[in-house]
Scaffold this active site. Structure first.
Site, PDB file in Angstrom:
ATOM      1  N   CYS A   1      52.958  11.557 104.618  1.00  0.00           N
ATOM      2  CA  CYS A   1      53.954  10.676 104.006  1.00  0.00           C
ATOM      3  C   CYS A   1      54.728  11.317 102.863  1.00  0.00           C
ATOM      4  O   CYS A   1      55.280  10.612 102.010  1.00  0.00           O
ATOM      5  CB  CYS A   1      53.273   9.397 103.523  1.00  0.00           C
ATOM      6  SG  CYS A   1      52.475   8.472 104.860  1.00  0.00           S
TER       7      CYS A   1
ATOM      8  N   LYS B   1      47.304  -0.931 100.680  1.00  0.00           N
ATOM      9  CA  LYS B   1      47.274  -0.393 102.039  1.00  0.00           C
ATOM     10  C   LYS B   1      46.024   0.461 102.185  1.00  0.00           C
ATOM     11  O   LYS B   1      45.876   1.492 101.515  1.00  0.00           O
ATOM     12  CB  LYS B   1      48.532   0.431 102.314  1.00  0.00           C
ATOM     13  CG  LYS B   1      48.611   1.031 103.708  1.00  0.00           C
ATOM     14  CD  LYS B   1      49.926   1.786 103.867  1.00  0.00           C
ATOM     15  CE  LYS B   1      50.066   2.409 105.241  1.00  0.00           C
ATOM     16  NZ  LYS B   1      51.350   3.140 105.384  1.00  0.00           N
TER      17      LYS B   1
ATOM     18  N   ARG C   1      50.671   4.711 115.317  1.00  0.00           N
ATOM     19  CA  ARG C   1      51.018   6.133 115.248  1.00  0.00           C
ATOM     20  C   ARG C   1      51.517   6.645 116.586  1.00  0.00           C
ATOM     21  O   ARG C   1      52.297   7.597 116.642  1.00  0.00           O
ATOM     22  CB  ARG C   1      49.815   6.928 114.728  1.00  0.00           C
ATOM     23  CG  ARG C   1      49.536   6.596 113.266  1.00  0.00           C
ATOM     24  CD  ARG C   1      48.257   7.184 112.723  1.00  0.00           C
ATOM     25  NE  ARG C   1      48.052   6.752 111.344  1.00  0.00           N
ATOM     26  CZ  ARG C   1      46.983   7.006 110.625  1.00  0.00           C
ATOM     27  NH1 ARG C   1      45.993   7.712 111.162  1.00  0.00           N
ATOM     28  NH2 ARG C   1      46.884   6.563 109.376  1.00  0.00           N
TER      29      ARG C   1
ATOM     30  N   GLU D   1      45.839  -1.854  92.017  1.00  0.00           N
ATOM     31  CA  GLU D   1      47.118  -1.554  92.663  1.00  0.00           C
ATOM     32  C   GLU D   1      48.105  -2.706  92.462  1.00  0.00           C
ATOM     33  O   GLU D   1      49.293  -2.493  92.194  1.00  0.00           O
ATOM     34  CB  GLU D   1      46.897  -1.308  94.165  1.00  0.00           C
ATOM     35  CG  GLU D   1      46.168  -0.023  94.502  1.00  0.00           C
ATOM     36  CD  GLU D   1      47.053   1.209  94.402  1.00  0.00           C
ATOM     37  OE1 GLU D   1      48.268   1.070  94.130  1.00  0.00           O
ATOM     38  OE2 GLU D   1      46.528   2.323  94.596  1.00  0.00           O
TER      39      GLU D   1
ATOM     40  N   LYS E   1      47.493  -4.698 103.835  1.00  0.00           N
ATOM     41  CA  LYS E   1      47.466  -4.072 105.163  1.00  0.00           C
ATOM     42  C   LYS E   1      46.187  -3.266 105.323  1.00  0.00           C
ATOM     43  O   LYS E   1      45.886  -2.452 104.443  1.00  0.00           O
ATOM     44  CB  LYS E   1      48.697  -3.163 105.318  1.00  0.00           C
ATOM     45  CG  LYS E   1      48.781  -2.428 106.641  1.00  0.00           C
ATOM     46  CD  LYS E   1      50.006  -1.522 106.671  1.00  0.00           C
ATOM     47  CE  LYS E   1      50.108  -0.806 108.023  1.00  0.00           C
ATOM     48  NZ  LYS E   1      51.258   0.117 108.072  1.00  0.00           N
TER      49      LYS E   1
END
Length: 327
Positions: A128, A195, A205, A233, A248
């Site tokens: 990422c 996440k 993916r 977070e 998620k």
């Protein structure tokens, strides 16, 4: 003998509907669409029956179905023809995701378009962000600069909401500042700030062609055993300017959705991820479960846990179920 007669309120279907506590509406749903740069494609993803990679020139037929079903919010993922180490196509002003946004807004101006803001679909290594050649890990701060460029290019193309999913530290504040500096103060950020590194992402993916070519994403996605970390977070993203928060995956993290709901007053979004979708489809194809009942029970559990919105590949199916209930 004295005891409570709870069954009185379960006696008929109409009474049960009357006292129903949790409701699912079409407006709660966000439908993911994969746009591929290759021409004239509508290729079904083998691990995700009913979900397709769709070319720009065939996007209209998909949008027509989505719109007619009553879906008004979609999230777009792009699959470019060319990838490189820097994910250049992710922030190109005429990249596949940018052109996809323009196409949607030209056809259905009132459709809410969310742009997934990440680089994994555009890098040749599948991670990422930029890779440190010595540690082979993603470089955090250098990647932030590219994420800002990506978000701004998506906003310029007409995205209504920026949804950064990369899990770099500081990604919300960097993107917020970048959007503001570019004149997009009005564009909200739906953060994927909670996440988890999950085994449920495999089919996605395949769809996004974003499997890492080495290693994994555990240095930037959260450990599935951690609960308090999600609150850290959340706190950071709220302070940095997040307008909505995604949890998620969804099904194995309903406790986290409830924690987030209890801890903030911004909209909470559950991401019903690809592995959750594919398991239901596979079990249904084998006749092991009632797909409709299973899907609706799962969606209700996410709403009951505290989700305001649900990103789900089942969105089209759910709209059909809801329409049938009204008949």
């Amino acid at each position: 003998m004295m005891f409570d007669r709870h069954r009185k309120l379960r006696r008929t279907p109409t009474i049960r509907k009357m006292v129903k506590e949790t409701h699912l509406h079409k407006e709660d749903l966000i439908y993911p669409i994969f746009i591929i740069e290759a021409p004239d494609q509508r290729k079904e993803i083998a691990s995700m029956p009913g979900i397709y990679q769709i070319s720009l020139n065939r996007l209209e037929e998909e949008l027509d179905v989505v719109y007619q079903l009553g879906i008004r919010s979609i999230i777009l993922f792009g699959i470019p023809l060319h990838k490189d180490a820097c994910g250049t196509e992710g922030y190109h002003d005429h990249g596949i995701i940018q052109e996809g946004i323009r196409k949607v807004k030209s056809l259905y101006p009132d459709m809410v378009v969310l742009a997934d803001t990440c680089l994994c679909e555009y890098t040749d290594h599948g991670h990422c962000g930029l890779i440190d050649e010595h540690t082979h890990d993603v470089k955090n701060d250098e990647t932030l600069e590219l994420l800002v460029k990506t978000a701004v290019s998506q906003a310029k193309a007409g995205a209504d909401i920026i949804a950064p999913s990369n899990m770099m530290d500081g990604f919300v504040t960097s993107i917020r500042q970048g959007l503001d500096d570019a004149g997009f103060e009005h564009i909200p950020i739906m953060s994927y700030g909670i996440k988890y590194s999950s085994s449920f992402y495999g089919p996605f993916r395949d769809a996004a062609e974003s499997t890492p070519s080495f290693g994994d994403r555990k240095t930037y996605q959260m450990d599935s055993s951690n609960r308090l970390e999600a609150m850290r977070e959340l706190e950071s993203d709220l302070m940095e300017g997040a307008d909505m928060m995604i949890v998620k995956p969804a099904l194995s993290y309903l406790d986290i959705i409830r924690d987030v709901r209890n801890s903030c007053n911004i909209p909470v979004v559950a991401y019903n991820v690809s592995g959750e979708y594919s398991m239901v489809k596979a079990a249904s194809a084998n006749g092991w479960i009632d797909e409709r009942a299973n899907v609706m029970e799962q969606m209700t559990s996410m709403k009951r846990a505290g989700a305001d919105l649900i990103i789900t590949y089942f969105a089209k199916d759910i709209c059909k179920y809801l329409d049938e209930e009204r008949v």
